[in-house]
Design a protein around this motif. Structure first.
Motif, mmCIF file in Angstrom:
data_model
loop_
_atom_site.group_PDB
_atom_site.id
_atom_site.type_symbol
_atom_site.label_atom_id
_atom_site.label_comp_id
_atom_site.label_asym_id
_atom_site.label_seq_id
_atom_site.Cartn_x
_atom_site.Cartn_y
_atom_site.Cartn_z
ATOM 1 N N GLN A 53 0.839 -1.196 0.000
ATOM 2 C CA GLN A 53 0.000 0.000 0.000
ATOM 3 C C GLN A 53 0.874 1.245 0.000
ATOM 4 O OE1 GLN A 53 -2.353 -0.051 3.613
ATOM 5 N NE2 GLN A 53 -0.586 -0.494 4.892
ATOM 6 N N LEU A 104 -3.330 -2.540 -2.273
ATOM 7 C CA LEU A 104 -4.437 -1.645 -1.920
ATOM 8 C C LEU A 104 -4.216 -0.348 -2.678
ATOM 9 C CD1 LEU A 104 -4.608 -2.231 1.954
ATOM 10 C CD2 LEU A 104 -5.598 -3.583 0.088
ATOM 11 N N LEU A 187 -10.757 2.806 2.260
ATOM 12 C CA LEU A 187 -9.481 2.182 2.604
ATOM 13 C C LEU A 187 -9.575 1.281 3.820
ATOM 14 C CD1 LEU A 187 -6.470 1.899 2.004
ATOM 15 C CD2 LEU A 187 -6.065 3.915 3.436
ATOM 16 N N LEU A 190 -10.941 -1.944 2.839
ATOM 17 C CA LEU A 190 -10.003 -2.706 2.012
ATOM 18 C C LEU A 190 -8.915 -3.349 2.863
ATOM 19 C CD1 LEU A 190 -9.440 -0.493 -1.160
ATOM 20 C CD2 LEU A 190 -11.130 -2.290 -0.762
ATOM 21 N N GLN A 191 -8.444 -2.614 3.878
ATOM 22 C CA GLN A 191 -7.426 -3.183 4.760
ATOM 23 C C GLN A 191 -7.978 -4.390 5.511
ATOM 24 O OE1 GLN A 191 -6.507 0.477 6.821
ATOM 25 N NE2 GLN A 191 -4.639 0.796 5.635
ATOM 26 N N ALA A 194 -8.147 -7.171 2.972
ATOM 27 C CA ALA A 194 -6.808 -7.717 2.728
ATOM 28 C C ALA A 194 -6.409 -8.663 3.857
ATOM 29 C CB ALA A 194 -5.799 -6.593 2.589
#
Length: 263
Positions: A53, A104, A187, A190-191, A194
């Motif tokens: 990222q 990301l 974000l 998304l983290q 992930a």
């Protein structure tokens, strides 16, 4: 302050490009750090999955033109070629390393940043993500650092030509529609995704995960279905010969998490 920050949590490496004031543009130091990190990964590394990222509001804005311009007029052709190889070696190392890579993509992923995203195994994007082959807009060919290899295979030749010949930006919504990114979300989400993806990957044996990444990469260029199946047959037989395979089978039967030792 390091231009590339590494945080390892168990078997997951969180790798952050850390030049937010320059939108994580690739200067010589960051190029070297990325190259060294990915070239240094092996089957014996503590990390089994890598999440890549960028700090701040961008993933990576591509080559740092201010850094690149300094002294560029005095560089010889061999020196420029070595610099070019230094950047492209990052993408080669990303594909060759045994660890799956999740990127990301937040904000801009231009030029070399686009290449980093495409060289990853999985791409997740924020709603403001914008990707383009910026090279063609600064007097270069759009075909650079593997972009012309990856993009047609991922989205087809017509769409790839559309973006490579024009340098236009692809937004997150179209990237998702084309299958270039797996998910579009803020974000923080998304983290979390992930982390969940990496956790699921860690349910595989180390060898099984490594051979799966290998096979996916080779299958793209395989000459026939028979060649792909032959590779799959080899991988399955190799996996069955490990203690981790027996542990995985027993853990499944016992309805418990597996404990793999990499053997």
């Amino acid at each position: 302050m390091s231009v590339l920050e590494l945080r390892e949590e168990g078997s997951i490496a969180w790798l952050t490009m850390n030049r937010p004031e320059r939108l994580n543009a690739l200067n010589a130091e960051l190029v070297q750090a990325l190259r060294d990190y990915f070239l240094g990964l092996s089957a014996r590394s503590s990390a089994r999955v890598v999440v890549l990222q960028g700090a701040g509001r961008a993933f990576c804005a591509g080559l740092d033109l201010k850094d690149h311009a300094a002294g560029s007029e005095t560089r010889s052709v061999p020196e420029v070629l070595e610099q070019q190889k230094g950047i492209r070696d990052i993408m080669l190392a990303m594909r060759r390393c045994p660890q799956p890579i999740i990127s990301l993509v937040q904000g801009a992923a231009s030029g070399g940043g686009f290449g980093l995203a495409l060289a990853s195994d999985i791409r997740l994007a924020t709603p403001d993500a914008r990707m383009n082959a910026a090279f063609i807009r600064i007097g270069l060919s759009a075909c650079d650092v593997g972009v012309s290899y990856f993009l047609p295979r991922m989205v087809g030749s017509s769409v790839a030509a559309e973006y490579l010949l024009t340098g236009r930006f692809m937004d997150a919504q179209r990237a998702q529609a084309l299958g270039l990114v797996s998910r579009v979300a803020p974000l923080a989400e998304l983290q979390a995704e992930a982390q969940a993806l990496a956790d699921d990957m860690l349910h595989a044996t180390p060898l099984g995960l490594r051979l799966t990444k290998d096979a996916l990469g080779f299958a793209v260029d395989a000459p026939s279905m028979e060649a792909v199946i032959a590779m799959e047959d080899r991988n399955q037989v190799l996996c069955t010969q490990t203690a981790d395979f027996r542990e995985g089978m027993q853990a499944f039967l016992d309805k418990r998490p597996p404990h793999y030792l990499g053997r």
